[in-house]
Design an enzyme around this catalytic site. Structure first.
Site, PDB file in Angstrom:
ATOM      1  N   GLN A   1       0.849  -1.195   0.000  1.00  0.00           N
ATOM      2  CA  GLN A   1       0.000   0.000   0.000  1.00  0.00           C
ATOM      3  C   GLN A   1       0.881   1.241   0.000  1.00  0.00           C
ATOM      4  O   GLN A   1       1.704   1.419   0.883  1.00  0.00           O
ATOM      5  CB  GLN A   1      -0.903  -0.006   1.236  1.00  0.00           C
ATOM      6  CG  GLN A   1      -1.741   1.261   1.399  1.00  0.00           C
ATOM      7  CD  GLN A   1      -2.618   1.196   2.620  1.00  0.00           C
ATOM      8  OE1 GLN A   1      -3.450   0.315   2.758  1.00  0.00           O
ATOM      9  NE2 GLN A   1      -2.430   2.134   3.535  1.00  0.00           N
ATOM     10  N   GLY A   2       0.712   2.091  -0.978  1.00  0.00           N
ATOM     11  CA  GLY A   2       1.515   3.302  -1.095  1.00  0.00           C
ATOM     12  C   GLY A   2       0.705   4.546  -0.785  1.00  0.00           C
ATOM     13  O   GLY A   2       0.258   5.250  -1.705  1.00  0.00           O
TER      14      GLY A   2
ATOM     15  N   SER B   1       1.322   6.673   2.662  1.00  0.00           N
ATOM     16  CA  SER B   1       2.127   7.634   3.418  1.00  0.00           C
ATOM     17  C   SER B   1       3.349   8.112   2.639  1.00  0.00           C
ATOM     18  O   SER B   1       3.942   7.360   1.857  1.00  0.00           O
ATOM     19  CB  SER B   1       2.603   7.007   4.737  1.00  0.00           C
ATOM     20  OG  SER B   1       1.511   6.698   5.568  1.00  0.00           O
TER      21      SER B   1
ATOM     22  N   GLU C   1     -11.512  -2.136   6.505  1.00  0.00           N
ATOM     23  CA  GLU C   1     -10.808  -2.425   7.750  1.00  0.00           C
ATOM     24  C   GLU C   1     -11.803  -2.755   8.864  1.00  0.00           C
ATOM     25  O   GLU C   1     -11.439  -3.285   9.905  1.00  0.00           O
ATOM     26  CB  GLU C   1      -9.956  -1.226   8.162  1.00  0.00           C
ATOM     27  CG  GLU C   1      -9.040  -1.488   9.339  1.00  0.00           C
ATOM     28  CD  GLU C   1      -8.131  -0.318   9.629  1.00  0.00           C
ATOM     29  OE1 GLU C   1      -7.191  -0.480  10.418  1.00  0.00           O
ATOM     30  OE2 GLU C   1      -8.341   0.764   9.061  1.00  0.00           O
TER      31      GLU C   1
ATOM     32  N   SER D   1      -3.455   7.997  13.707  1.00  0.00           N
ATOM     33  CA  SER D   1      -3.009   8.163  15.092  1.00  0.00           C
ATOM     34  C   SER D   1      -4.203   8.290  16.035  1.00  0.00           C
ATOM     35  O   SER D   1      -5.329   8.612  15.619  1.00  0.00           O
ATOM     36  CB  SER D   1      -2.124   9.406  15.215  1.00  0.00           C
ATOM     37  OG  SER D   1      -2.896  10.579  15.032  1.00  0.00           O
TER      38      SER D   1
END
Length: 389
Positions: A130-131, A133, A248, A372
Protein backbone atom coordinates in the site's frame (compact mmCIF):
# COMPACT_ATOMS: atom_id res chain seq x y z
CA UNK A 1 -25.26 -8.12 20.53
CA UNK A 2 -25.12 -11.81 19.65
CA UNK A 3 -22.36 -13.74 21.44
CA UNK A 4 -23.07 -17.07 19.71
CA UNK A 5 -22.14 -18.75 16.44
CA UNK A 6 -24.41 -20.88 14.27
CA UNK A 7 -24.00 -24.70 14.04
CA UNK A 8 -22.59 -24.28 10.51
CA UNK A 9 -20.03 -21.78 11.78
CA UNK A 10 -18.98 -24.10 14.63
CA UNK A 11 -18.58 -26.92 12.09
CA UNK A 12 -16.32 -24.63 10.09
CA UNK A 13 -14.29 -24.03 13.27
CA UNK A 14 -13.75 -27.77 13.74
CA UNK A 15 -12.75 -28.22 10.11
CA UNK A 16 -10.30 -25.29 10.19
CA UNK A 17 -8.83 -26.29 13.55
CA UNK A 18 -8.21 -29.83 12.29
CA UNK A 19 -6.46 -28.55 9.16
CA UNK A 20 -4.26 -26.15 11.11
CA UNK A 21 -3.22 -28.86 13.58
CA UNK A 22 -2.20 -31.11 10.70
CA UNK A 23 -0.45 -28.50 8.57
CA UNK A 24 1.54 -26.24 10.90
CA UNK A 25 4.99 -27.83 11.44
CA UNK A 26 5.89 -28.47 15.07
CA UNK A 27 9.07 -26.40 14.74
CA UNK A 28 7.05 -23.34 13.76
CA UNK A 29 5.33 -23.38 17.15
CA UNK A 30 8.63 -23.35 18.99
CA UNK A 31 9.33 -20.02 20.74
CA UNK A 32 11.90 -18.01 18.82
CA UNK A 33 11.62 -20.01 15.58
CA UNK A 34 10.60 -17.11 13.38
CA UNK A 35 12.88 -14.63 15.12
CA UNK A 36 15.87 -16.86 14.27
CA UNK A 37 15.19 -16.64 10.52
CA UNK A 38 16.31 -13.77 8.33
CA UNK A 39 13.57 -11.67 6.74
CA UNK A 40 13.89 -13.30 3.31
CA UNK A 41 13.60 -16.88 4.57
CA UNK A 42 10.75 -16.04 6.92
CA UNK A 43 8.85 -14.42 4.07
CA UNK A 44 9.50 -17.35 1.73
CA UNK A 45 8.22 -19.96 4.19
CA UNK A 46 5.11 -17.99 5.10
CA UNK A 47 4.31 -17.27 1.46
CA UNK A 48 4.46 -20.94 0.52
CA UNK A 49 2.39 -22.03 3.54
CA UNK A 50 -0.32 -19.48 2.79
CA UNK A 51 -0.52 -20.67 -0.79
CA UNK A 52 -1.16 -24.22 0.48
CA UNK A 53 -3.80 -22.87 2.88
CA UNK A 54 -5.57 -21.13 0.00
CA UNK A 55 -5.47 -24.32 -2.08
CA UNK A 56 -7.13 -26.13 0.84
CA UNK A 57 -10.00 -23.62 0.83
CA UNK A 58 -9.04 -21.63 3.91
CA UNK A 59 -8.49 -18.19 2.39
CA UNK A 60 -10.87 -15.46 1.35
CA UNK A 61 -13.36 -16.81 3.89
CA UNK A 62 -16.02 -14.15 3.18
CA UNK A 63 -15.18 -13.73 -0.51
CA UNK A 64 -17.73 -14.90 -3.09
CA UNK A 65 -16.96 -18.32 -4.53
CA UNK A 66 -16.77 -16.78 -8.01
CA UNK A 67 -13.56 -15.05 -6.90
CA UNK A 68 -12.06 -18.14 -5.33
CA UNK A 69 -13.35 -17.47 -1.85
CA UNK A 70 -15.31 -19.69 0.48
CA UNK A 71 -18.53 -17.68 0.39
CA UNK A 72 -18.65 -17.76 4.19
CA UNK A 73 -20.34 -15.58 6.78
CA UNK A 74 -18.83 -12.77 8.90
CA UNK A 75 -19.01 -15.22 11.80
CA UNK A 76 -16.83 -17.69 9.90
CA UNK A 77 -14.31 -14.94 9.23
CA UNK A 78 -14.26 -14.10 12.96
CA UNK A 79 -13.70 -17.77 13.79
CA UNK A 80 -10.92 -17.94 11.19
CA UNK A 81 -9.18 -14.93 12.76
CA UNK A 82 -9.46 -16.45 16.23
CA UNK A 83 -8.32 -19.94 15.31
CA UNK A 84 -5.29 -18.65 13.39
CA UNK A 85 -4.09 -16.96 16.58
CA UNK A 86 -4.84 -19.96 18.82
CA UNK A 87 -2.93 -22.27 16.45
CA UNK A 88 0.15 -20.00 16.39
CA UNK A 89 -0.23 -19.80 12.62
CA UNK A 90 2.35 -17.65 10.81
CA UNK A 91 1.48 -14.05 10.00
CA UNK A 92 0.11 -13.41 6.53
CA UNK A 93 2.47 -11.96 3.93
CA UNK A 94 -0.30 -10.39 1.82
CA UNK A 95 -2.42 -8.71 4.49
CA UNK A 96 -2.99 -5.41 2.72
CA UNK A 97 -3.95 -7.05 -0.55
CA UNK A 98 -6.31 -9.52 1.10
CA UNK A 99 -7.98 -7.12 3.53
CA UNK A 100 -8.17 -3.95 1.45
CA UNK A 101 -7.34 -4.26 -2.23
CA UNK A 102 -9.29 -7.38 -3.19
CA UNK A 103 -12.65 -6.25 -1.72
CA UNK A 104 -12.21 -2.86 -3.42
CA UNK A 105 -11.47 -4.50 -6.78
CA UNK A 106 -14.55 -6.70 -6.35
CA UNK A 107 -16.64 -3.59 -5.73
CA UNK A 108 -15.41 -1.04 -8.30
CA UNK A 109 -12.73 -2.75 -10.40
CA UNK A 110 -13.12 -3.44 -14.09
CA UNK A 111 -13.72 -7.01 -15.21
CA UNK A 112 -10.13 -7.17 -16.47
CA UNK A 113 -8.82 -5.98 -13.10
CA UNK A 114 -10.88 -8.57 -11.25
CA UNK A 115 -9.45 -11.37 -13.40
CA UNK A 116 -5.86 -10.12 -13.19
CA UNK A 117 -5.75 -9.23 -9.50
CA UNK A 118 -8.00 -11.33 -7.28
CA UNK A 119 -6.94 -14.92 -8.06
CA UNK A 120 -3.16 -14.34 -8.05
CA UNK A 121 -3.52 -12.30 -4.85
CA UNK A 122 -5.45 -15.05 -3.08
CA UNK A 123 -2.79 -17.63 -3.99
CA UNK A 124 0.09 -15.30 -3.04
CA UNK A 125 1.40 -15.31 -6.59
CA UNK A 126 1.45 -11.49 -6.39
CA UNK A 127 2.27 -9.67 -3.14
CA UNK A 128 0.70 -6.22 -2.85
CA UNK A 129 1.88 -3.16 -0.91
CA UNK A 130 0.00 0.00 0.00
CA UNK A 131 1.52 3.30 -1.10
CA UNK A 132 -0.24 6.00 0.90
CA UNK A 133 2.13 7.63 3.42
CA UNK A 134 4.90 9.99 2.30
CA UNK A 135 7.61 11.85 4.22
CA UNK A 136 5.37 14.94 4.22
CA UNK A 137 2.01 13.19 4.30
CA UNK A 138 1.38 10.85 7.20
CA UNK A 139 -1.72 11.50 9.27
CA UNK A 140 -2.45 14.37 6.87
CA UNK A 141 -2.63 12.07 3.88
CA UNK A 142 -4.21 14.71 1.64
CA UNK A 143 -0.85 16.52 1.62
CA UNK A 144 0.67 13.81 -0.60
CA UNK A 145 2.98 15.10 -3.33
CA UNK A 146 4.00 12.10 -5.47
CA UNK A 147 3.07 13.09 -9.02
CA UNK A 148 1.88 11.26 -12.09
CA UNK A 149 2.15 13.20 -15.35
CA UNK A 150 0.13 11.96 -18.31
CA UNK A 151 2.25 10.91 -21.29
CA UNK A 152 0.10 9.33 -23.99
CA UNK A 153 -1.51 6.19 -22.58
CA UNK A 154 0.73 6.20 -19.47
CA UNK A 155 1.35 8.16 -16.31
CA UNK A 156 4.99 8.94 -15.49
CA UNK A 157 5.48 8.73 -11.73
CA UNK A 158 7.98 10.66 -9.60
CA UNK A 159 8.07 10.86 -5.83
CA UNK A 160 8.43 8.76 -2.69
CA UNK A 161 6.32 6.58 -0.41
CA UNK A 162 7.38 5.60 3.10
CA UNK A 163 6.41 3.14 5.88
CA UNK A 164 5.45 0.72 3.12
CA UNK A 165 4.80 -2.75 4.56
CA UNK A 166 6.60 -5.52 2.61
CA UNK A 167 8.16 -2.95 0.27
CA UNK A 168 11.24 -5.12 -0.33
CA UNK A 169 9.27 -8.33 -0.96
CA UNK A 170 6.31 -6.78 -2.76
CA UNK A 171 5.46 -7.29 -6.43
CA UNK A 172 2.98 -4.47 -6.92
CA UNK A 173 1.70 -1.44 -5.05
CA UNK A 174 -1.66 0.33 -4.99
CA UNK A 175 -0.65 3.94 -4.54
CA UNK A 176 -2.28 7.34 -4.25
CA UNK A 177 -0.72 9.60 -6.88
CA UNK A 178 -1.47 13.25 -7.64
CA UNK A 179 -2.36 13.04 -11.33
CA UNK A 180 -3.93 16.48 -11.84
CA UNK A 181 -1.32 19.27 -12.13
CA UNK A 182 -1.92 22.06 -9.64
CA UNK A 183 -4.47 20.13 -7.62
CA UNK A 184 -4.46 20.36 -3.82
CA UNK A 185 -5.73 18.36 -0.90
CA UNK A 186 -8.28 15.65 -1.76
CA UNK A 187 -8.77 16.58 -5.40
CA UNK A 188 -6.82 15.43 -8.44
CA UNK A 189 -5.61 12.16 -6.86
CA UNK A 190 -5.78 8.74 -8.52
CA UNK A 191 -5.19 5.26 -7.14
CA UNK A 192 -2.74 3.63 -9.53
CA UNK A 193 -1.67 -0.03 -9.59
CA UNK A 194 2.10 -0.03 -10.12
CA UNK A 195 4.57 -2.83 -10.89
CA UNK A 196 7.44 -2.64 -8.37
CA UNK A 197 9.82 -4.67 -10.55
CA UNK A 198 9.98 -2.18 -13.42
CA UNK A 199 12.75 0.35 -14.15
CA UNK A 200 12.40 3.57 -12.20
CA UNK A 201 11.21 1.94 -8.97
CA UNK A 202 13.51 1.33 -6.00
CA UNK A 203 12.46 -0.20 -2.67
CA UNK A 204 14.73 0.18 0.37
CA UNK A 205 14.21 -1.50 3.76
CA UNK A 206 13.71 0.50 6.94
CA UNK A 207 15.28 -1.16 9.96
CA UNK A 208 13.12 -0.90 13.08
CA UNK A 209 14.41 -0.73 16.65
CA UNK A 210 13.25 -4.33 17.11
CA UNK A 211 15.67 -5.37 14.35
CA UNK A 212 12.93 -6.25 11.84
CA UNK A 213 12.61 -4.67 8.39
CA UNK A 214 8.88 -5.08 7.82
CA UNK A 215 8.62 -1.54 6.50
CA UNK A 216 10.39 0.12 3.61
CA UNK A 217 10.40 3.20 1.44
CA UNK A 218 9.70 3.26 -2.29
CA UNK A 219 11.20 5.76 -4.73
CA UNK A 220 9.72 6.48 -8.16
CA UNK A 221 11.95 8.02 -10.85
CA UNK A 222 10.10 8.31 -14.18
CA UNK A 223 8.33 4.99 -13.54
CA UNK A 224 5.52 4.34 -16.00
CA UNK A 225 2.06 2.93 -15.38
CA UNK A 226 -0.71 2.53 -17.98
CA UNK A 227 -3.67 4.83 -17.37
CA UNK A 228 -5.87 1.73 -17.53
CA UNK A 229 -4.20 0.54 -14.31
CA UNK A 230 -6.22 3.03 -12.29
CA UNK A 231 -8.58 1.62 -9.66
CA UNK A 232 -11.73 3.70 -9.79
CA UNK A 233 -11.94 6.89 -11.80
CA UNK A 234 -8.88 8.98 -12.67
CA UNK A 235 -8.82 11.98 -10.33
CA UNK A 236 -11.24 10.32 -7.91
CA UNK A 237 -8.64 8.42 -5.91
CA UNK A 238 -9.64 9.90 -2.57
CA UNK A 239 -13.09 8.33 -2.85
CA UNK A 240 -11.47 5.02 -3.84
CA UNK A 241 -9.12 5.24 -0.84
CA UNK A 242 -12.02 5.84 1.58
CA UNK A 243 -13.84 2.82 0.16
CA UNK A 244 -10.69 0.73 0.46
CA UNK A 245 -10.09 1.74 4.07
CA UNK A 246 -13.71 1.01 4.96
CA UNK A 247 -12.92 -2.71 4.60
CA UNK A 248 -10.81 -2.43 7.75
CA UNK A 249 -14.08 -2.69 9.62
CA UNK A 250 -15.66 -5.95 10.68
CA UNK A 251 -14.55 -8.56 13.17
CA UNK A 252 -10.82 -7.79 13.28
CA UNK A 253 -11.12 -7.16 17.03
CA UNK A 254 -11.76 -10.86 17.60
CA UNK A 255 -8.25 -11.81 16.52
CA UNK A 256 -6.71 -8.90 18.39
CA UNK A 257 -8.49 -9.77 21.62
CA UNK A 258 -7.44 -13.42 21.31
CA UNK A 259 -3.80 -12.51 20.75
CA UNK A 260 -3.68 -9.83 23.44
CA UNK A 261 -5.34 -12.05 26.03
CA UNK A 262 -2.75 -14.78 25.43
CA UNK A 263 0.00 -12.18 25.86
CA UNK A 264 -1.66 -10.92 29.02
CA UNK A 265 -1.74 -14.43 30.50
CA UNK A 266 1.94 -14.84 29.63
CA UNK A 267 2.85 -11.60 31.39
CA UNK A 268 0.84 -12.65 34.48
CA UNK A 269 2.73 -15.96 34.51
CA UNK A 270 6.04 -14.07 34.41
CA UNK A 271 4.89 -11.87 37.30
CA UNK A 272 4.17 -15.00 39.34
CA UNK A 273 7.51 -16.56 38.35
CA UNK A 274 9.36 -13.44 39.52
CA UNK A 275 7.30 -13.11 42.70
CA UNK A 276 5.77 -9.80 41.62
CA UNK A 277 2.13 -10.96 41.67
CA UNK A 278 1.66 -9.74 45.24
CA UNK A 279 2.51 -6.12 44.45
CA UNK A 280 -0.79 -4.20 44.88
CA UNK A 281 0.15 -1.45 42.40
CA UNK A 282 1.08 -4.00 39.76
CA UNK A 283 -2.08 -6.01 40.42
CA UNK A 284 -4.12 -2.84 39.94
CA UNK A 285 -2.45 -2.11 36.59
CA UNK A 286 -3.00 -5.70 35.44
CA UNK A 287 -6.65 -5.52 36.46
CA UNK A 288 -7.15 -2.30 34.51
CA UNK A 289 -5.61 -3.81 31.39
CA UNK A 290 -7.71 -6.96 31.74
CA UNK A 291 -10.86 -4.84 32.05
CA UNK A 292 -9.96 -2.95 28.87
CA UNK A 293 -9.27 -6.22 27.04
CA UNK A 294 -12.66 -7.60 28.01
CA UNK A 295 -14.24 -4.37 26.75
CA UNK A 296 -12.40 -4.98 23.47
CA UNK A 297 -13.90 -8.48 23.28
CA UNK A 298 -17.42 -7.18 23.83
CA UNK A 299 -16.91 -4.34 21.34
CA UNK A 300 -15.63 -6.83 18.77
CA UNK A 301 -18.77 -8.94 19.20
CA UNK A 302 -20.91 -5.79 18.94
CA UNK A 303 -19.19 -4.91 15.66
CA UNK A 304 -19.57 -8.48 14.38
CA UNK A 305 -23.28 -8.41 15.19
CA UNK A 306 -23.77 -5.17 13.25
CA UNK A 307 -21.84 -6.53 10.28
CA UNK A 308 -23.93 -9.72 10.26
CA UNK A 309 -27.08 -7.57 10.29
CA UNK A 310 -25.81 -5.63 7.30
CA UNK A 311 -25.48 -2.36 9.20
CA UNK A 312 -22.96 0.27 8.15
CA UNK A 313 -20.42 0.96 10.91
CA UNK A 314 -19.49 4.30 9.42
CA UNK A 315 -17.11 6.30 11.55
CA UNK A 316 -17.38 3.86 14.46
CA UNK A 317 -14.32 2.23 12.89
CA UNK A 318 -12.29 5.04 14.49
CA UNK A 319 -13.55 3.90 17.90
CA UNK A 320 -12.41 0.35 17.15
CA UNK A 321 -8.86 1.54 16.46
CA UNK A 322 -8.75 3.31 19.82
CA UNK A 323 -10.31 0.41 21.72
CA UNK A 324 -7.64 -2.08 20.60
CA UNK A 325 -4.50 0.02 20.15
CA UNK A 326 -4.34 1.78 23.51
CA UNK A 327 -4.97 -1.29 25.73
CA UNK A 328 -2.34 -3.14 23.67
CA UNK A 329 0.17 -0.42 24.41
CA UNK A 330 -0.85 -0.37 28.09
CA UNK A 331 -0.35 -4.15 28.26
CA UNK A 332 3.28 -3.87 27.26
CA UNK A 333 3.89 -0.97 29.61
CA UNK A 334 2.74 -3.31 32.40
CA UNK A 335 5.24 -5.87 31.06
CA UNK A 336 8.01 -3.33 31.71
CA UNK A 337 6.59 -2.73 35.19
CA UNK A 338 6.68 -6.46 35.91
CA UNK A 339 10.38 -6.63 35.03
CA UNK A 340 11.27 -3.39 36.81
CA UNK A 341 15.04 -2.74 36.70
CA UNK A 342 15.48 -5.84 34.51
CA UNK A 343 13.27 -4.43 31.71
CA UNK A 344 16.20 -4.14 29.27
CA UNK A 345 17.47 -7.70 29.79
CA UNK A 346 16.61 -10.55 27.44
CA UNK A 347 17.21 -13.31 30.02
CA UNK A 348 15.72 -13.01 33.50
CA UNK A 349 15.51 -15.98 35.87
CA UNK A 350 16.00 -18.33 32.91
CA UNK A 351 13.20 -16.74 30.89
CA UNK A 352 13.90 -15.90 27.22
CA UNK A 353 12.37 -12.44 26.96
CA UNK A 354 13.69 -11.45 23.53
CA UNK A 355 10.40 -12.17 21.66
CA UNK A 356 8.45 -10.27 24.32
CA UNK A 357 10.80 -7.28 24.07
CA UNK A 358 10.17 -7.22 20.33
CA UNK A 359 6.41 -7.07 20.97
CA UNK A 360 6.90 -4.33 23.55
CA UNK A 361 8.86 -2.22 21.08
CA UNK A 362 6.30 -2.86 18.35
CA UNK A 363 3.52 -1.70 20.68
CA UNK A 364 4.92 1.84 20.64
CA UNK A 365 3.88 2.19 16.99
CA UNK A 366 0.25 1.06 17.10
CA UNK A 367 -1.18 4.39 18.26
CA UNK A 368 0.47 6.09 15.26
CA UNK A 369 0.01 3.95 12.14
CA UNK A 370 -3.40 3.39 10.61
CA UNK A 371 -4.48 6.81 11.87
CA UNK A 372 -3.01 8.16 15.09
CA UNK A 373 -5.03 8.17 18.31
CA UNK A 374 -5.34 11.95 18.07
CA UNK A 375 -6.84 11.70 14.58
CA UNK A 376 -9.19 8.88 15.63
CA UNK A 377 -10.42 10.91 18.60
CA UNK A 378 -11.14 13.88 16.35
CA UNK A 379 -13.08 11.67 13.92
CA UNK A 380 -15.04 10.03 16.75
CA UNK A 381 -15.82 13.37 18.40
CA UNK A 382 -16.96 15.08 15.20
CA UNK A 383 -18.58 12.26 13.22
CA UNK A 384 -19.94 9.96 15.97
CA UNK A 385 -20.66 12.31 18.87
CA UNK A 386 -21.49 15.36 16.72
CA UNK A 387 -19.14 17.72 18.56
CA UNK A 388 -17.85 20.87 16.80
CA UNK A 389 -14.48 20.87 15.10
Amino acid sequence: MDLTYTPAEEEFRRELRSWLQANIPVDWRRPGYWAALDDDESFRQRRAWERDKADAGFAGIEWPTEYGGRGGTPGMKAIYDQEMVLADAPRTVNALGLAFLAPTVMTIGTEAQRKEIIGPLLRNEVIWCQGFSEPGAGSDLAALATKGVRDGDDFVINGQKVWTTNAVHGDKIFALIRTEPGSVRHRGISMLLIDLHQPGVEARPLRQMSGASEFGEVFFSDARVPATDCLGEIGDGWRTAMLLLSFERGASGIAQYTEFRRQYDHIVAIAKRLGRDGDPLLRDKLARVLTDLECLRLHAMHVLTKVEQGQDLGFEASMTKLIWSEPFQDLWEVFDDVLGPDATLTDVDGLDLAPLHAQAMWSRSVTIWGGSSQVQRNVTAERVLGLPR
